[in-house]
Design a protein around this motif. Structure first.
Motif, PDB file in Angstrom:
ATOM      1  N   LYS A   2      -2.447   3.083  -4.028  1.00 45.91           N
ATOM      2  CA  LYS A   2      -1.059   2.650  -3.266  1.00 45.91           C
ATOM      3  C   LYS A   2      -1.115   3.346  -1.820  1.00 45.91           C
ATOM      4  CE  LYS A   2       3.843   3.665  -3.692  1.00 45.91           C
ATOM      5  NZ  LYS A   2       4.791   4.603  -4.096  1.00 45.91           N
ATOM      6  N   ILE A   3      -0.790   2.627  -0.956  1.00 47.81           N
ATOM      7  CA  ILE A   3      -0.682   3.052   0.419  1.00 47.81           C
ATOM      8  C   ILE A   3       0.837   3.619   0.491  1.00 47.81           C
ATOM      9  CG2 ILE A   3      -0.474   2.076   2.735  1.00 47.81           C
ATOM     10  CD1 ILE A   3      -2.388  -0.097   2.067  1.00 47.81           C
ATOM     11  N   ASN A   8       5.071   8.613   4.334  1.00 49.02           N
ATOM     12  CA  ASN A   8       4.266   9.263   5.199  1.00 49.02           C
ATOM     13  C   ASN A   8       4.815   9.552   6.413  1.00 49.02           C
ATOM     14  OD1 ASN A   8       2.474  10.368   3.156  1.00 49.02           O
ATOM     15  ND2 ASN A   8       0.774   9.043   3.851  1.00 49.02           N
ATOM     16  N   LEU A   9       5.254   8.282   7.136  1.00 53.74           N
ATOM     17  CA  LEU A   9       5.848   8.276   8.278  1.00 53.74           C
ATOM     18  C   LEU A   9       7.191   9.089   8.207  1.00 53.74           C
ATOM     19  CD1 LEU A   9       6.262   7.104  11.268  1.00 53.74           C
ATOM     20  CD2 LEU A   9       6.975   5.065  10.376  1.00 53.74           C
ATOM     21  N   THR A  39      10.673   2.042   5.158  1.00 58.21           N
ATOM     22  CA  THR A  39      11.304   1.494   3.645  1.00 58.21           C
ATOM     23  C   THR A  39      10.315   0.560   3.052  1.00 58.21           C
ATOM     24  OG1 THR A  39      12.703   0.057   4.596  1.00 58.21           O
ATOM     25  CG2 THR A  39      13.676   1.818   4.134  1.00 58.21           C
ATOM     26  N   GLY A  40       9.152   0.260   4.003  1.00 56.19           N
ATOM     27  CA  GLY A  40       8.263  -0.877   3.306  1.00 56.19           C
ATOM     28  C   GLY A  40       8.745  -2.059   3.557  1.00 56.19           C
ATOM     29  N   LYS A  41       9.896  -2.633   4.282  1.00 56.26           N
ATOM     30  CA  LYS A  41      10.246  -3.807   4.459  1.00 56.26           C
ATOM     31  C   LYS A  41       9.283  -4.595   5.392  1.00 56.26           C
ATOM     32  CE  LYS A  41      15.202  -3.193   3.492  1.00 56.26           C
ATOM     33  NZ  LYS A  41      16.421  -3.370   4.215  1.00 56.26           N
ATOM     34  N   ILE A  42       8.707  -3.931   6.207  1.00 58.65           N
ATOM     35  CA  ILE A  42       7.468  -4.668   7.176  1.00 58.65           C
ATOM     36  C   ILE A  42       6.260  -3.525   7.176  1.00 58.65           C
ATOM     37  CG2 ILE A  42       8.973  -5.812   8.513  1.00 58.65           C
ATOM     38  CD1 ILE A  42       8.518  -3.813  10.674  1.00 58.65           C
ATOM     39  N   GLN A  43       5.282  -4.173   7.551  1.00 61.93           N
ATOM     40  CA  GLN A  43       3.812  -3.274   7.542  1.00 61.93           C
ATOM     41  C   GLN A  43       3.787  -3.275   9.198  1.00 61.93           C
ATOM     42  OE1 GLN A  43       2.598  -1.970   4.830  1.00 61.93           O
ATOM     43  NE2 GLN A  43       4.416  -2.532   3.783  1.00 61.93           N
ATOM     44  N   ILE A  64      -1.907   6.388   6.413  1.00 67.57           N
ATOM     45  CA  ILE A  64      -1.542   5.593   5.393  1.00 67.57           C
ATOM     46  C   ILE A  64      -1.644   6.128   3.872  1.00 67.57           C
ATOM     47  CG2 ILE A  64      -2.178   3.679   6.904  1.00 67.57           C
ATOM     48  CD1 ILE A  64      -4.735   3.477   5.231  1.00 67.57           C
ATOM     49  N   GLY A  65      -1.989   7.369   3.873  1.00 68.35           N
ATOM     50  CA  GLY A  65      -2.109   7.909   2.679  1.00 68.35           C
ATOM     51  C   GLY A  65      -3.474   8.161   2.090  1.00 68.35           C
ATOM     52  N   LYS A  66      -4.589   7.797   2.841  1.00 71.41           N
ATOM     53  CA  LYS A  66      -5.717   7.554   2.308  1.00 71.41           C
ATOM     54  C   LYS A  66      -6.546   9.137   2.014  1.00 71.41           C
ATOM     55  CE  LYS A  66     -10.210   5.453   2.326  1.00 71.41           C
ATOM     56  NZ  LYS A  66     -11.202   4.517   3.169  1.00 71.41           N
TER      57      LYS A  66
END
Length: 69
Positions: A2-3, A8-9, A39-43, A64-66
């Motif tokens: 999961k990204i 994180n931002l 909110t993840g509405k856009i990448q 990105i959380g990797k």
């Protein structure tokens, strides 16, 4: 995997006591776009990823959380 970019931002911004408006000014964008990114509405595009990683002094992988922020 999961990204976690948006989460994180938001955490990075909050840790530095920045409002969405403040970060938007730094990036030359709008508060709405920052909200949508969180909110993840856009990448994010690559340019945005690089700018954010540079601003927060972390790697894009961390952003990105990797590799965990």
């Amino acid at each position: 995997m999961k990204i976690k970019f948006g989460e994180n931002l938001k955490a990075l911004r909050a840790d530095r006591n920045l409002r969405q408006e403040d970060l938007a000014k730094v990036l030359g964008t709008t508060q709405r776009r920052i909200s949508y990114l969180e909110t993840g509405k856009i990448q994010p595009d690559l340019e945005t990823l690089w700018a954010l990683a540079e601003y927060f002094d972390i790697s894009v992988d961390e952003l990105i959380g990797k590799s965990g922020y």
